[in-house]
Design a protein around this motif. Structure first.
Motif, PDB file in Angstrom:
ATOM      1  N   ALA A  96      53.816  79.769  21.996  1.00  0.00           N
ATOM      2  CA  ALA A  96      54.688  79.842  23.164  1.00  0.00           C
ATOM      3  C   ALA A  96      56.098  80.152  22.676  1.00  0.00           C
ATOM      4  N   TYR A  97      56.878  80.818  23.533  1.00  0.00           N
ATOM      5  CA  TYR A  97      58.190  81.297  23.106  1.00  0.00           C
ATOM      6  C   TYR A  97      59.287  80.881  24.075  1.00  0.00           C
ATOM      7  N   GLN A  98      60.458  80.655  23.504  1.00  0.00           N
ATOM      8  CA  GLN A  98      61.685  80.423  24.259  1.00  0.00           C
ATOM      9  C   GLN A  98      62.615  81.608  24.005  1.00  0.00           C
ATOM     10  N   PHE A  99      63.082  82.240  25.078  1.00  0.00           N
ATOM     11  CA  PHE A  99      64.020  83.358  24.973  1.00  0.00           C
ATOM     12  C   PHE A  99      65.387  82.867  25.442  1.00  0.00           C
ATOM     13  N   ILE A 100      66.378  82.920  24.561  1.00  0.00           N
ATOM     14  CA  ILE A 100      67.712  82.406  24.853  1.00  0.00           C
ATOM     15  C   ILE A 100      68.674  83.579  25.023  1.00  0.00           C
ATOM     16  N   PHE A 101      69.389  83.584  26.156  1.00  0.00           N
ATOM     17  CA  PHE A 101      70.292  84.684  26.499  1.00  0.00           C
ATOM     18  C   PHE A 101      71.751  84.228  26.405  1.00  0.00           C
ATOM     19  N   GLN A 102      72.642  85.178  26.169  1.00  0.00           N
ATOM     20  CA  GLN A 102      74.070  84.883  26.104  1.00  0.00           C
ATOM     21  C   GLN A 102      74.641  84.595  27.489  1.00  0.00           C
ATOM     22  N   TYR A 162      45.329  79.931  23.799  1.00  0.00           N
ATOM     23  CA  TYR A 162      46.636  80.573  23.881  1.00  0.00           C
ATOM     24  C   TYR A 162      46.644  81.866  23.073  1.00  0.00           C
ATOM     25  N   ILE A 163      47.500  82.781  23.470  1.00  0.00           N
ATOM     26  CA  ILE A 163      47.573  84.100  22.846  1.00  0.00           C
ATOM     27  C   ILE A 163      48.909  84.250  22.139  1.00  0.00           C
ATOM     28  N   TYR A 221      56.142  95.394  21.718  1.00  0.00           N
ATOM     29  CA  TYR A 221      56.734  96.661  21.290  1.00  0.00           C
ATOM     30  C   TYR A 221      58.197  96.405  20.955  1.00  0.00           C
ATOM     31  N   ASP A 222      58.604  96.850  19.767  1.00  0.00           N
ATOM     32  CA  ASP A 222      59.967  96.598  19.297  1.00  0.00           C
ATOM     33  C   ASP A 222      60.504  97.833  18.580  1.00  0.00           C
ATOM     34  N   SER A 228      54.058  90.599  16.166  1.00  0.00           N
ATOM     35  CA  SER A 228      54.347  89.309  16.779  1.00  0.00           C
ATOM     36  C   SER A 228      55.823  88.994  16.577  1.00  0.00           C
ATOM     37  N   LEU A 229      56.370  88.153  17.416  1.00  0.00           N
ATOM     38  CA  LEU A 229      57.788  87.830  17.329  1.00  0.00           C
ATOM     39  C   LEU A 229      58.053  86.822  16.216  1.00  0.00           C
ATOM     40  N   LEU A 230      59.099  87.074  15.460  1.00  0.00           N
ATOM     41  CA  LEU A 230      59.501  86.173  14.387  1.00  0.00           C
ATOM     42  C   LEU A 230      60.434  85.105  14.941  1.00  0.00           C
TER      43      LEU A 230
END
Length: 306
Positions: A143-149, A262-263, A268-269, A275-277
């Motif tokens: 699971a991921y947390q995306f933090i924005f400015q 869970y996946i 795409y980057d 996968s995200l680091l």
């Protein structure tokens, strides 16, 4: 002879994926002494229904496990052993959100969950059982947390149908880092997997139940658990164990949670797929073929007319 109909309901509540009254099963006697079972559901998306008989006279049937997708339909029909007599029956049922034996494409390439050229810092999320209850890490947990400015628009990562929306909580509370009371959008994909976008800003949802979304479709706005922060949390999963037995009709919520896998998605980057680091900032980009991958010809034409 009149038979007494006894209906026993056993409902599953699992990670908020299956809730009471989402699915209802009814039975109807026919003139030829058969009995037809129907389902109705007030929730879009797929459910697996498990129906079992605790009483059955003048008929024979094994337990029924079936995936249903429409708002209503026929499950099956019981036929009498002696066609001149009626059928006596009593039944119970359970259900789970998802698809039985889903063939999930784990090589699928997703877009990042925010607008093109926007950026976010990515952090992995701990399983709450591991973090707060000292349990061992689930091998498939991701699971991921995306933090924005700053406050930013959250976008769909893949084509799918919106099957649930919660938009009623003010997430921010002093000292809070996690709560089950959070706003979210749940999207079901073609292969039976789900994407849950949570910690969204109250009153800023851009989709509703039943909507079809595509990669880069705006669905909401980043929310927060702490002052002066902006984030969104993403979880992808699918129902991997939809088999029931009479002996496990009273499974606990914890045991039911283990039915889901869970996946760890590939994103795409900027020309690469991976996968995200952890603790890495990513800027969103896309290729038209990724957005169009699961679109029909009609959907492509509609997109380019805008």
């Amino acid at each position: 002879m009149k038979w007494l109909l006894i209906i026993c309901f056993t409902l599953v509540c699992c990670l908020s994926f299956a809730q009471q009254d989402k699915v209802k099963i009814t039975a109807e006697r026919n003139d030829d002494n058969t009995v037809t079972f129907f389902y109705e559901k007030n929730d879009p998306g797929s459910y697996v229904i498990y129906l079992y008989f605790n009483t059955l006279v003048n008929a024979s049937s094994s337990d029924i496990t079936q995936t249903v997708k429409g708002t209503k339909g026929t499950l099956f029909t019981l036929r009498p052993i002696d066609p001149k007599k009626g059928i006596g029956y009593g039944y119970g049922y359970r259900y789970l959100r998802g698809v039985r034996k889903a063939k999930v494409d784990k090589s699928f390439v997703y877009l990042l969950p925010y607008k093109n050229e926007a950026s976010a810092l990515v952090k992995p999320l701990n399983n709450i059982s591991e973090k707060f209850f000292n349990k061992e890490r689930d091998n498939n947990w991701a699971a991921y947390q995306f933090i924005f400015q700053k406050e930013d628009t959250i976008c769909a990562i893949r084509k799918g149908k919106v099957v649930d929306v919660i938009d009623k909580f003010d997430n921010y509370k002093e000292g809070l880092s996690y709560s089950t009371d959070t706003n979210f959008v749940l999207v079901e994909h073609k292969d039976g997997s789900f994407a849950k976008y949570s910690v969204l800003r109250k009153g800023r949802m851009m989709v509703k139940k039943g909507d079809m979304v595509y990669p880069q479709t705006p669905i909401g706005v980043s929310g927060s658990y702490q002052a002066n922060t902006h984030e969104m949390r993403l979880l992808l999963y699918y129902l991997s164990n939809a088999e029931f037995k009479r002996s496990n009709n009273k499974k606990t919520g914890k045991q039911e949670a283990s039915r889901y896998t869970y996946i760890n998605p590939l994103f795409y980057d900027k020309g690469e797929t991976h996968s995200l680091l952890p603790n890495t900032t990513y800027t969103s980009s896309f290729l038209p073929e990724i957005i169009e991958k699961e679109m029909s010809k009609r959907e492509r034409k509609r997109m380019y007319k805008k």
